[in-house]
Design a protein around this motif. Sequence first.
Motif, short mmCIF file in Angstrom:
data_model
loop_
_atom_site.label_atom_id
_atom_site.label_comp_id
_atom_site.label_asym_id
_atom_site.label_seq_id
_atom_site.Cartn_x
_atom_site.Cartn_y
_atom_site.Cartn_z
N TYR A 32 0.43 -1.88 0.28
CA TYR A 32 0.13 0.27 -0.08
C TYR A 32 0.88 1.07 -0.20
N GLU A 37 -2.88 5.98 -5.07
CA GLU A 37 -4.00 5.43 -4.51
C GLU A 37 -4.97 6.89 -4.83
N GLN A 55 -9.15 3.77 -6.68
CA GLN A 55 -8.64 3.44 -7.25
C GLN A 55 -7.25 3.90 -7.71
N GLU A 56 -5.90 2.67 -7.49
CA GLU A 56 -5.22 1.94 -7.89
C GLU A 56 -4.28 3.23 -9.22
N SER A 82 -10.80 -5.90 -3.16
CA SER A 82 -10.23 -5.48 -3.81
C SER A 82 -11.08 -6.05 -5.22
#
Length: 89
Positions: A32, A37, A55-56, A82
Amino acid sequence: MREFREQIFNEFCTTKERKHGRLGSFSDPPEYDPRKEKIVAVRACSPSRVEVEAQERTGFKRHNTYVLLRRKQMWLIDSKKSKGGKSIL
């Protein structure tokens, strides 16, 4: 390392039975990274529950949902899901 992990869970996460325990994901670099993100939506489901959609921007570009619960005047992470996946926290 185990004590440090427990400290993190105790401070930032709800206390509930977790299917895979309190394993977490510890890697280098970390899985993370808030800089990678983008928050795309926030839903206040109730006065004590909020869902944050993110949203990545890089990598797999997964769509993640973080569930936060208000406990004793603090917002704690209850789960992370996810898109297409199950809770991993």
